[in-house]
Design a protein around this motif. Structure first.
Motif, PDB file in Angstrom:
ATOM      1  N   GLN A  32       0.825  -1.199   0.000  1.00 22.22           N
ATOM      2  CA  GLN A  32       0.000   0.000   0.000  1.00 22.22           C
ATOM      3  C   GLN A  32       0.868   1.262   0.000  1.00 22.22           C
ATOM      4  OE1 GLN A  32      -2.918  -0.158   3.092  1.00 22.22           O
ATOM      5  NE2 GLN A  32      -4.203   1.424   2.189  1.00 22.22           N
ATOM      6  N   GLY A  33       1.955   1.236   0.751  1.00 17.01           N
ATOM      7  CA  GLY A  33       2.853   2.385   0.776  1.00 17.01           C
ATOM      8  C   GLY A  33       3.580   2.586  -0.539  1.00 17.01           C
ATOM      9  N   ASN A  34       3.977   1.491  -1.187  1.00 17.28           N
ATOM     10  CA  ASN A  34       4.676   1.612  -2.473  1.00 17.28           C
ATOM     11  C   ASN A  34       3.785   2.165  -3.578  1.00 17.28           C
ATOM     12  OD1 ASN A  34       7.057   0.622  -1.385  1.00 17.28           O
ATOM     13  ND2 ASN A  34       6.655  -1.496  -2.013  1.00 17.28           N
ATOM     14  N   PHE A  35       2.475   2.058  -3.410  1.00 17.15           N
ATOM     15  CA  PHE A  35       1.547   2.573  -4.415  1.00 17.15           C
ATOM     16  C   PHE A  35       0.836   3.837  -3.934  1.00 17.15           C
ATOM     17  CE2 PHE A  35       2.244  -1.667  -5.982  1.00 17.15           C
ATOM     18  CZ  PHE A  35       2.149  -1.531  -7.362  1.00 17.15           C
ATOM     19  N   GLY A  36       1.508   4.588  -3.090  1.00 15.76           N
ATOM     20  CA  GLY A  36       0.976   5.884  -2.674  1.00 15.76           C
ATOM     21  C   GLY A  36      -0.276   5.797  -1.839  1.00 15.76           C
ATOM     22  N   GLY A  37      -0.395   4.773  -1.011  1.00 13.69           N
ATOM     23  CA  GLY A  37      -1.571   4.618  -0.165  1.00 13.69           C
ATOM     24  C   GLY A  37      -2.733   3.933  -0.834  1.00 13.69           C
ATOM     25  N   ARG A  38      -2.586   3.553  -2.085  1.00 12.64           N
ATOM     26  CA  ARG A  38      -3.665   2.859  -2.790  1.00 12.64           C
ATOM     27  C   ARG A  38      -3.668   1.387  -2.412  1.00 12.64           C
ATOM     28  NH1 ARG A  38      -0.995   6.127  -6.426  1.00 12.64           N
ATOM     29  NH2 ARG A  38      -2.235   7.769  -7.425  1.00 12.64           N
ATOM     30  N   CYS A  39      -4.861   0.816  -2.322  1.00 12.76           N
ATOM     31  CA  CYS A  39      -5.005  -0.619  -2.063  1.00 12.76           C
ATOM     32  C   CYS A  39      -5.099  -1.323  -3.408  1.00 12.76           C
ATOM     33  CB  CYS A  39      -6.250  -0.888  -1.214  1.00 12.76           C
ATOM     34  SG  CYS A  39      -6.467  -2.630  -0.785  1.00 12.76           S
TER      35      CYS A  39
END
Length: 230
Positions: A32-39
């Motif tokens: 989630q962190g690697n994708f800018g908070g996106r799930c």
């Protein structure tokens, strides 16, 4: 001073479940962190042919990843608390209580955790497969999802280890489910064996370095002598 074998095995299972819960929560949080908070569970991707970059078309709701992480952390906290409680009881009090109320409660807790871990495992499994299907369909020259880890993603997203992390999270959930199934079975076995009696571990003072453990039933005749006939 020896712990009952089944209880010792149960403590080992609690410790293993704690590790599995932390691994699942950490893996989901890292993705989630690697994708800018996106799930990215159930997420869809797109591909920019000109730039040769993979982007996110539509992520799923962040609450879905929060649910997976919350269940994993809750299981880990319960396992850590139970393990800490038994270690404290064993080392400080010198006695261990395994009454029927405690065992019934653990059976209920096992059933609740089995249900939520099953739901969590299905969410991670199906969500990862949905994301991988989108990656394979949209990104050219890719036959498996892990190959997308070597491709470039739209900045600031980092997809270098997204598949490995999701796979690790899924594996940890299923291992956790299997371990809790064993824990529930062990508690049921101990309950049927009548192990709800108080077990005294230690000497007369109940200390850490006392003699071998004896049950309360074995010491009862020494303290509750029947009255002598007049």
């Amino acid at each position: 001073m020896v712990l009952p074998v089944l209880l010792l095995l149960e403590l080992g299972l609690y410790a293993s479940c704690f590790v599995c819960g932390i691994v699942t929560a950490a893996s989901i949080t890292i993705v989630q962190g690697n994708f800018g908070g996106r799930c990215m569970l159930y997420g869809l991707v797109n591909y920019n042919v000109t730039a040769g970059l993979i982007g996110v078309e539509s992520p799923s709701s962040p609450s879905l990843c929060y649910f997976v992480s919350a269940i994993s952390v809750m299981v880990a906290v319960v396992c850590f608390s139970v393990t800490l409680y038994w270690l404290y009881t064993f080392c400080i009090d010198g006695e261990m209580r395994r009454d029927h109320m405690w065992m019934n409660m653990m059976i209920v807790v096992s059933g609740v955790f089995l249900f939520f871990l099953l739901v969590t495992g299905c969410v991670v499994k199906i969500g990862r497969d949905s994301l991988c299907n989108s990656v394979i369909q949209k990104v050219p020259n890719i036959t498996s999802c892990d190959e997308a880890q070597t491709r470039k993603w739209v900045s600031p997203m980092r997809g270098g280890r997204f598949y490995n992390s999701l796979y690790k999270a899924e594996t940890a959930v299923w291992v956790n489910l299997f371990l809790w199934l064993i824990i529930g079975g062990l508690v049921i076995i101990q309950r049927r064996q009548g192990s709800g009696s108080k077990v005294i571990v230690g000497g007369p003072a109940g200390g850490l370095f006392g003699d071998a453990g004896v049950t309360a039933e074995e010491t009862e005749p020494f303290f509750n002598q029947p009255p002598r006939p007049q």
